[in-house]
Design a protein around this motif. Sequence first.
Motif, PDB file in Angstrom:
ATOM      1  N   ALA A 161     -17.921 -25.699  58.659  1.00  0.00           N
ATOM      2  CA  ALA A 161     -16.708 -26.319  59.251  1.00  0.00           C
ATOM      3  C   ALA A 161     -16.266 -27.607  59.307  1.00  0.00           C
ATOM      4  CB  ALA A 161     -16.567 -25.803  60.768  1.00  0.00           C
ATOM      5  N   GLY A 162     -17.334 -28.350  59.646  1.00  0.00           N
ATOM      6  CA  GLY A 162     -17.206 -29.847  59.467  1.00  0.00           C
ATOM      7  C   GLY A 162     -16.816 -30.292  58.192  1.00  0.00           C
ATOM      8  N   LEU A 163     -17.359 -29.600  56.962  1.00  0.00           N
ATOM      9  CA  LEU A 163     -16.983 -29.894  55.642  1.00  0.00           C
ATOM     10  C   LEU A 163     -15.487 -29.543  55.159  1.00  0.00           C
ATOM     11  CD1 LEU A 163     -20.168 -29.174  53.750  1.00  0.00           C
ATOM     12  CD2 LEU A 163     -19.230 -31.286  54.266  1.00  0.00           C
ATOM     13  N   ALA A 164     -15.281 -28.551  55.875  1.00  0.00           N
ATOM     14  CA  ALA A 164     -13.738 -27.772  55.722  1.00  0.00           C
ATOM     15  C   ALA A 164     -12.725 -28.896  56.375  1.00  0.00           C
ATOM     16  CB  ALA A 164     -13.573 -26.366  56.222  1.00  0.00           C
ATOM     17  N   ILE A 165     -13.020 -29.334  57.441  1.00  0.00           N
ATOM     18  CA  ILE A 165     -12.408 -30.245  58.082  1.00  0.00           C
ATOM     19  C   ILE A 165     -12.100 -31.529  57.535  1.00  0.00           C
ATOM     20  CG2 ILE A 165     -11.878 -31.442  60.351  1.00  0.00           C
ATOM     21  CD1 ILE A 165     -13.010 -29.057  62.013  1.00  0.00           C
ATOM     22  N   GLY A 166     -13.314 -31.997  57.159  1.00  0.00           N
ATOM     23  CA  GLY A 166     -13.247 -33.371  56.281  1.00  0.00           C
ATOM     24  C   GLY A 166     -12.551 -33.217  54.919  1.00  0.00           C
ATOM     25  N   HIS A 167     -12.514 -31.969  54.534  1.00  0.00           N
ATOM     26  CA  HIS A 167     -11.627 -32.034  53.200  1.00  0.00           C
ATOM     27  C   HIS A 167     -10.000 -31.775  53.338  1.00  0.00           C
ATOM     28  CE1 HIS A 167     -15.734 -31.596  51.449  1.00  0.00           C
ATOM     29  NE2 HIS A 167     -15.112 -32.490  50.441  1.00  0.00           N
ATOM     30  N   GLY A 168      -9.830 -31.492  54.773  1.00  0.00           N
ATOM     31  CA  GLY A 168      -8.465 -31.289  55.155  1.00  0.00           C
ATOM     32  C   GLY A 168      -7.980 -29.806  55.198  1.00  0.00           C
ATOM     33  N   SER A 169      -9.021 -28.981  55.174  1.00  0.00           N
ATOM     34  CA  SER A 169      -8.892 -27.545  55.433  1.00  0.00           C
ATOM     35  C   SER A 169      -9.208 -26.908  56.773  1.00  0.00           C
ATOM     36  CB  SER A 169      -9.260 -26.828  54.291  1.00  0.00           C
ATOM     37  OG  SER A 169      -9.167 -25.367  54.393  1.00  0.00           O
ATOM     38  N   GLU A 170      -8.525 -26.792  57.760  1.00  0.00           N
ATOM     39  CA  GLU A 170      -8.957 -26.289  58.797  1.00  0.00           C
ATOM     40  C   GLU A 170      -9.300 -24.700  58.982  1.00  0.00           C
ATOM     41  OE1 GLU A 170      -7.096 -27.993  62.199  1.00  0.00           O
ATOM     42  OE2 GLU A 170      -6.776 -29.894  61.069  1.00  0.00           O
ATOM     43  N   SER A 171      -8.944 -23.957  58.100  1.00  0.00           N
ATOM     44  CA  SER A 171      -9.227 -22.470  58.131  1.00  0.00           C
ATOM     45  C   SER A 171     -10.279 -22.146  57.425  1.00  0.00           C
ATOM     46  CB  SER A 171      -8.059 -21.937  58.017  1.00  0.00           C
ATOM     47  OG  SER A 171      -7.708 -21.937  56.367  1.00  0.00           O
ATOM     48  N   ILE A 172     -11.292 -21.370  57.726  1.00  0.00           N
ATOM     49  CA  ILE A 172     -12.311 -20.802  57.011  1.00  0.00           C
ATOM     50  C   ILE A 172     -12.061 -19.096  57.013  1.00  0.00           C
ATOM     51  CG2 ILE A 172     -14.845 -20.407  57.023  1.00  0.00           C
ATOM     52  CD1 ILE A 172     -15.045 -23.356  58.422  1.00  0.00           C
ATOM     53  N   SER A 173     -12.231 -18.681  55.800  1.00  0.00           N
ATOM     54  CA  SER A 173     -11.701 -17.287  55.801  1.00  0.00           C
ATOM     55  C   SER A 173     -12.890 -16.495  56.387  1.00  0.00           C
ATOM     56  CB  SER A 173     -11.607 -16.816  54.361  1.00  0.00           C
ATOM     57  OG  SER A 173     -12.749 -16.909  53.595  1.00  0.00           O
ATOM     58  N   ALA A 174     -12.548 -15.196  56.992  1.00  0.00           N
ATOM     59  CA  ALA A 174     -13.421 -14.045  57.502  1.00  0.00           C
ATOM     60  C   ALA A 174     -14.578 -13.823  56.351  1.00  0.00           C
ATOM     61  CB  ALA A 174     -12.618 -13.146  58.059  1.00  0.00           C
ATOM     62  N   ALA A 175     -14.002 -13.916  55.332  1.00  0.00           N
ATOM     63  CA  ALA A 175     -14.772 -13.135  54.071  1.00  0.00           C
ATOM     64  C   ALA A 175     -15.927 -14.338  53.547  1.00  0.00           C
ATOM     65  CB  ALA A 175     -14.349 -13.019  52.587  1.00  0.00           C
ATOM     66  N   ASN A 176     -15.636 -15.575  53.878  1.00  0.00           N
ATOM     67  CA  ASN A 176     -16.604 -16.515  53.686  1.00  0.00           C
ATOM     68  C   ASN A 176     -17.809 -16.785  54.831  1.00  0.00           C
ATOM     69  OD1 ASN A 176     -17.656 -18.977  52.591  1.00  0.00           O
ATOM     70  ND2 ASN A 176     -16.536 -20.373  53.923  1.00  0.00           N
ATOM     71  N   GLU A 177     -17.212 -16.310  55.979  1.00  0.00           N
ATOM     72  CA  GLU A 177     -18.141 -16.311  57.262  1.00  0.00           C
ATOM     73  C   GLU A 177     -18.952 -15.112  57.182  1.00  0.00           C
ATOM     74  OE1 GLU A 177     -18.797 -18.198  59.952  1.00  0.00           O
ATOM     75  OE2 GLU A 177     -17.106 -19.676  58.921  1.00  0.00           O
ATOM     76  N   PHE A 178     -18.608 -14.020  56.579  1.00  0.00           N
ATOM     77  CA  PHE A 178     -19.158 -12.795  56.435  1.00  0.00           C
ATOM     78  C   PHE A 178     -20.227 -13.139  55.549  1.00  0.00           C
ATOM     79  CE2 PHE A 178     -20.136  -8.940  54.027  1.00  0.00           C
ATOM     80  CZ  PHE A 178     -20.499  -8.003  54.891  1.00  0.00           C
ATOM     81  N   ASN A 179     -19.909 -13.814  54.218  1.00  0.00           N
ATOM     82  CA  ASN A 179     -21.040 -14.227  53.387  1.00  0.00           C
ATOM     83  C   ASN A 179     -21.998 -15.164  53.813  1.00  0.00           C
ATOM     84  OD1 ASN A 179     -20.282 -12.588  51.087  1.00  0.00           O
ATOM     85  ND2 ASN A 179     -18.942 -14.166  50.406  1.00  0.00           N
ATOM     86  N   ILE A 180     -21.740 -16.081  54.616  1.00  0.00           N
ATOM     87  CA  ILE A 180     -22.608 -17.125  55.133  1.00  0.00           C
ATOM     88  C   ILE A 180     -23.390 -16.335  56.224  1.00  0.00           C
ATOM     89  CG2 ILE A 180     -23.044 -18.778  56.879  1.00  0.00           C
ATOM     90  CD1 ILE A 180     -20.161 -20.053  56.208  1.00  0.00           C
ATOM     91  N   ILE A 181     -23.360 -15.279  57.009  1.00  0.00           N
ATOM     92  CA  ILE A 181     -24.292 -14.503  57.454  1.00  0.00           C
ATOM     93  C   ILE A 181     -24.949 -13.674  56.906  1.00  0.00           C
ATOM     94  CG2 ILE A 181     -22.657 -12.510  58.339  1.00  0.00           C
ATOM     95  CD1 ILE A 181     -25.526 -14.201  60.647  1.00  0.00           C
ATOM     96  N   LEU A 182     -24.418 -12.881  56.026  1.00  0.00           N
ATOM     97  CA  LEU A 182     -25.194 -12.116  54.961  1.00  0.00           C
ATOM     98  C   LEU A 182     -26.322 -12.961  54.140  1.00  0.00           C
ATOM     99  CD1 LEU A 182     -25.759  -9.214  53.838  1.00  0.00           C
ATOM    100  CD2 LEU A 182     -23.891  -9.696  52.271  1.00  0.00           C
ATOM    101  N   TRP A 183     -25.591 -14.135  53.530  1.00  0.00           N
ATOM    102  CA  TRP A 183     -26.632 -14.820  52.679  1.00  0.00           C
ATOM    103  C   TRP A 183     -27.878 -15.473  53.431  1.00  0.00           C
ATOM    104  CZ3 TRP A 183     -23.088 -17.939  48.904  1.00  0.00           C
ATOM    105  CH2 TRP A 183     -22.595 -17.025  48.184  1.00  0.00           C
ATOM    106  N   THR A 184     -27.497 -15.927  54.855  1.00  0.00           N
ATOM    107  CA  THR A 184     -28.480 -16.409  55.696  1.00  0.00           C
ATOM    108  C   THR A 184     -29.711 -15.360  56.122  1.00  0.00           C
ATOM    109  OG1 THR A 184     -26.704 -18.015  56.662  1.00  0.00           O
ATOM    110  CG2 THR A 184     -28.697 -17.335  58.173  1.00  0.00           C
ATOM    111  N   SER A 185     -28.937 -14.149  56.393  1.00  0.00           N
ATOM    112  CA  SER A 185     -29.928 -13.381  56.574  1.00  0.00           C
ATOM    113  C   SER A 185     -30.766 -12.680  55.243  1.00  0.00           C
ATOM    114  CB  SER A 185     -29.429 -11.700  56.776  1.00  0.00           C
ATOM    115  OG  SER A 185     -28.487 -12.210  58.141  1.00  0.00           O
ATOM    116  N   LEU A 186     -30.168 -12.898  54.321  1.00  0.00           N
ATOM    117  CA  LEU A 186     -30.896 -12.400  53.123  1.00  0.00           C
ATOM    118  C   LEU A 186     -32.085 -13.499  52.899  1.00  0.00           C
ATOM    119  CD1 LEU A 186     -28.340 -11.450  50.237  1.00  0.00           C
ATOM    120  CD2 LEU A 186     -30.156 -10.024  51.639  1.00  0.00           C
ATOM    121  N   GLY A 187     -31.657 -14.904  53.045  1.00  0.00           N
ATOM    122  CA  GLY A 187     -32.315 -16.131  52.629  1.00  0.00           C
ATOM    123  C   GLY A 187     -33.741 -16.011  53.661  1.00  0.00           C
TER     124      GLY A 187
END
Length: 141
Positions: A26-52
């Motif tokens: 979220a901090g990187l997205a805001i830093g790059h001028g994009s304030e929205s993070i897609s639901a698909a991206n959030e889903f991938n984050i939790i899925l990939w975190t769980s896998l790792g």
Amino acid sequence: MRKKIDLSEMLIAICVSYTIISLVNAGLAIGHGSESISAANEFNIILWTSLGVGVLYTHHYFERLSPLVMIIVQYGIALGLVFAVLFIEAQFVELHPDAYRDGFRSFTIPYIIGGSLYYIEVFRDAKMQNKLLQEIKSNKA
């Protein structure tokens, strides 16, 4: 004797890791001028975190291997699972042409950081247990 995987400890590690990664994302997205993070991206984050985290917690099954080989094998398994998730996603939605490259970077950087912290703790615990065993052996003699 193989240690049993502590699922509650693993769930806590997944939750903490997901929170940290999401906040950094979220901090990187805001830093790059994009304030929205897609639901698909959030889903991938939790899925990939769980896998790792899940793959890291299987290190007891690779104890016969040298630590370096074990770490490389686990990373290969985790990255293979991430690529499998991307492949499955591609069957339902159109992925960006650089999805695999971006997935590689987005997974590898947090995995190296988290894996390093995880293995530092594992090796520290092993060293402490070896020290305790030596003290017990010396007290019996």
